[in-house]
Design a protein around this motif. Structure first.
Motif, short mmCIF file in Angstrom:
data_model
loop_
_atom_site.label_atom_id
_atom_site.label_comp_id
_atom_site.label_asym_id
_atom_site.label_seq_id
_atom_site.Cartn_x
_atom_site.Cartn_y
_atom_site.Cartn_z
N PRO A 181 0.82 -1.21 0.00
CA PRO A 181 0.00 0.00 0.00
C PRO A 181 0.85 1.26 0.00
O PRO A 181 2.04 1.24 0.35
CB PRO A 181 -0.78 -0.13 1.32
CG PRO A 181 0.12 -0.92 2.21
CD PRO A 181 0.80 -1.90 1.30
N ALA A 364 -0.11 0.93 -4.18
CA ALA A 364 -1.52 0.53 -4.18
C ALA A 364 -2.33 1.45 -3.29
O ALA A 364 -2.08 1.55 -2.09
CB ALA A 364 -1.66 -0.92 -3.71
N GLY A 365 -3.30 2.14 -3.89
CA GLY A 365 -4.21 3.00 -3.13
C GLY A 365 -5.59 2.38 -3.07
O GLY A 365 -5.81 1.23 -3.44
N ASP A 366 -6.55 3.14 -2.62
CA ASP A 366 -7.91 2.63 -2.50
C ASP A 366 -8.56 2.39 -3.86
O ASP A 366 -9.35 1.47 -4.02
CB ASP A 366 -8.78 3.62 -1.70
CG ASP A 366 -8.32 3.74 -0.26
OD1 ASP A 366 -7.71 2.78 0.25
OD2 ASP A 366 -8.55 4.80 0.35
N GLU A 367 -8.22 3.22 -4.85
CA GLU A 367 -8.90 3.16 -6.14
C GLU A 367 -8.04 2.62 -7.29
O GLU A 367 -8.59 2.20 -8.31
CB GLU A 367 -9.43 4.55 -6.52
CG GLU A 367 -10.45 5.09 -5.52
CD GLU A 367 -10.97 6.45 -5.93
OE1 GLU A 367 -10.55 6.95 -6.99
OE2 GLU A 367 -11.80 7.02 -5.19
N CYS A 368 -6.73 2.65 -7.16
CA CYS A 368 -5.88 2.15 -8.24
C CYS A 368 -4.55 1.71 -7.66
O CYS A 368 -4.24 1.96 -6.50
CB CYS A 368 -5.67 3.21 -9.33
SG CYS A 368 -4.64 4.59 -8.82
N HIS A 370 -3.45 -1.62 -7.95
CA HIS A 370 -3.46 -3.02 -7.53
C HIS A 370 -3.17 -4.00 -8.67
O HIS A 370 -2.91 -5.17 -8.40
CB HIS A 370 -4.83 -3.37 -6.92
CG HIS A 370 -5.15 -2.60 -5.68
ND1 HIS A 370 -4.76 -3.00 -4.44
CD2 HIS A 370 -5.79 -1.40 -5.51
CE1 HIS A 370 -5.18 -2.13 -3.53
NE2 HIS A 370 -5.79 -1.14 -4.16
N ASP A 381 -1.15 4.67 -7.62
CA ASP A 381 -1.67 5.80 -6.85
C ASP A 381 -0.54 6.82 -6.80
O ASP A 381 0.52 6.56 -6.23
CB ASP A 381 -2.06 5.36 -5.44
CG ASP A 381 -2.72 6.47 -4.64
OD1 ASP A 381 -2.22 7.62 -4.70
OD2 ASP A 381 -3.71 6.20 -3.94
#
Length: 403
Positions: A181, A364-368, A370, A381
């Motif tokens: 993350p 890796a963020g919440d929306e992109c 991954h 991110d």
């Protein structure tokens, strides 16, 4: 917290939007390995705007530039440390629906080689701004190395031949990591990535009619026998406690269903974590080639293609990066990498000359961020850019801390 750390954090915040703009420009305009001329000129122009004097590598692909900062009391240090970022892209069609998607059909940055130079340039920009305001606590001597052709394991050697690490005592690098993350980096002293050998084997036979194979020497038979024998043999001669990965990625043969061709060829990769395992595995593949020749009557000619040694991180430099991450990103930022990656990195060529270390940067963020590396949906991110730049800039300053 030292005053210079707060100053560094402030500069990183101020350049965040500029780093995003740089990364997106690189993402829109990717260039394949060996073709990185426009990318080189773009990055050289950025460093020139900072007051540096970039030197282009051979063939005008890749560049390096120095930032030397002396205080009023002391001269420039007698040591120099480098930051390396790779700049080439992959032959993958970008499938993201974003306004910064690749404008070069069939080519994209799917391995972070837009992020890496942006982070290195960000670290240089932070340190330049601090130097202009007399905010650096002591002298530093930095070289930015922006390298082409990492994806084909030729760029590091290209930069070394061009003089990029002459007078350099240590080198640091990063690699994006979609499994981590934002705000986290991965660290491992010792072996970080495997050595990788590209293996090519040609099978030369005697072609003929598909109805009369007894009059031929079938190279497809030889090729398929070689592949199956290689998979079996390697894991019978290398100890089970040694990690070895052998893969075949390409087979070429024939042009018609009813014609036995004159030749065939196969290409694959051998990845190992020790010189002993590599030597045993290569000997096994040679044995397989001799056996296949005897069984099929075909000539079997094997050769090694481009190879990359293992990345072996220096313990003291890994500690330097860890301490820097704690200082500017918090105590939870550095996390251990448990096992080496079986991927390869031509950063290893620098480490055959000077000590160095590479860390993994969480993207890796919440929306992109991954999607795996080398895939058509890969993205990051972009908060990772300022984080990586802060860590690298801090590591540079700490490297020159008076003992």
């Amino acid at each position: 917290m030292p005053t210079w750390v707060a100053d560094l954090q402030q500069h990183a915040d101020q350049i965040q939007s500029g780093l995003v703009e740089m990364r997106r420009h690189l993402h829109r305009n990717p260039e394949l390995s060996g073709q990185e001329h426009k990318t080189t000129r773009f990055l050289a122009g950025f460093l020139e705007q900072l007051g540096l004097h970039p030197q282009l590598a051979d063939d005008d692909r890749g560049l390096f530039a120095d930032l030397d900062v002396a205080t009023t009391d002391d001269g420039t240090p007698d040591r120099r440390i480098a930051l390396r970022g790779d700049i080439d892209a992959l032959p993958i069609a970008d499938q993201k629906i974003v306004d910064y998607h690749s404008h070069n059909p069939g080519v994209m940055h799917a391995c972070g080689h837009d992020v890496h130079p942006s982070v290195v340039c960000g670290a240089v920009q932070i340190l330049t701004a601090m130097a202009e305001r007399n905010q650096l606590p002591w002298p530093i001597a930095l070289r930015a190395v922006l390298q082409p052709a990492e994806e084909i394991a030729q760029g590091a050697s290209h930069m070394i031949r061009s003089g990029a690490i002459e007078g350099v005592d240590a080198i640091l690098a990063l690699h994006v990591d979609p499994t981590r993350p934002i705000g986290e980096i991965g660290l491992k002293a010792g072996v970080l990535t495997a050595s990788c050998d590209m293996i090519h084997v040609d099978f030369l036979g005697k072609g003929g009619h598909g109805a009369r194979p007894h009059l031929c020497k079938d190279p497809i038979d030889a090729c398929t026998l070689w592949v199956q024998s290689a998979f079996r043999r390697i894991h019978r001669v290398v100890s089970a406690d040694q990690t070895v990965v052998f893969s075949v990625g390409q087979i070429n043969a024939g042009h018609s269903a009813n014609v036995i061709p004159d030749q065939a060829d196969v290409s694959g990769s051998l990845r190992t974590l020790s010189t002993e395992a590599r030597s045993i595995a290569l000997d096994a593949l040679h044995d397989v080639s001799r056996s296949v020749k005897q069984q099929t009557g075909c000539e079997v000619r094997s050769r090694l293609g481009v190879s990359a040694p293992a990345v072996i991180n220096d313990q003291s430099l890994i500690q330097l990066i860890s301490d820097a991450a704690v200082l500017v990103a918090g105590p939870n930022a550095p996390t251990p990498i448990a096992e080496p990656s079986m991927g390869s990195e031509d950063f290893s060529y620098y480490l055959q000359k000077i000590p160095g270390a590479m860390f993994r940067l969480g993207v890796a963020g919440d929306e992109c961020g991954h999607h795996p590396l080398h895939t058509a949906q890969f993205d990051v991110d972009e908060r990772c850019l300022a984080i990586g730049a802060k860590i690298m800039a801090t590591a540079i300053i700490q490297y020159f801390r008076p003992q």
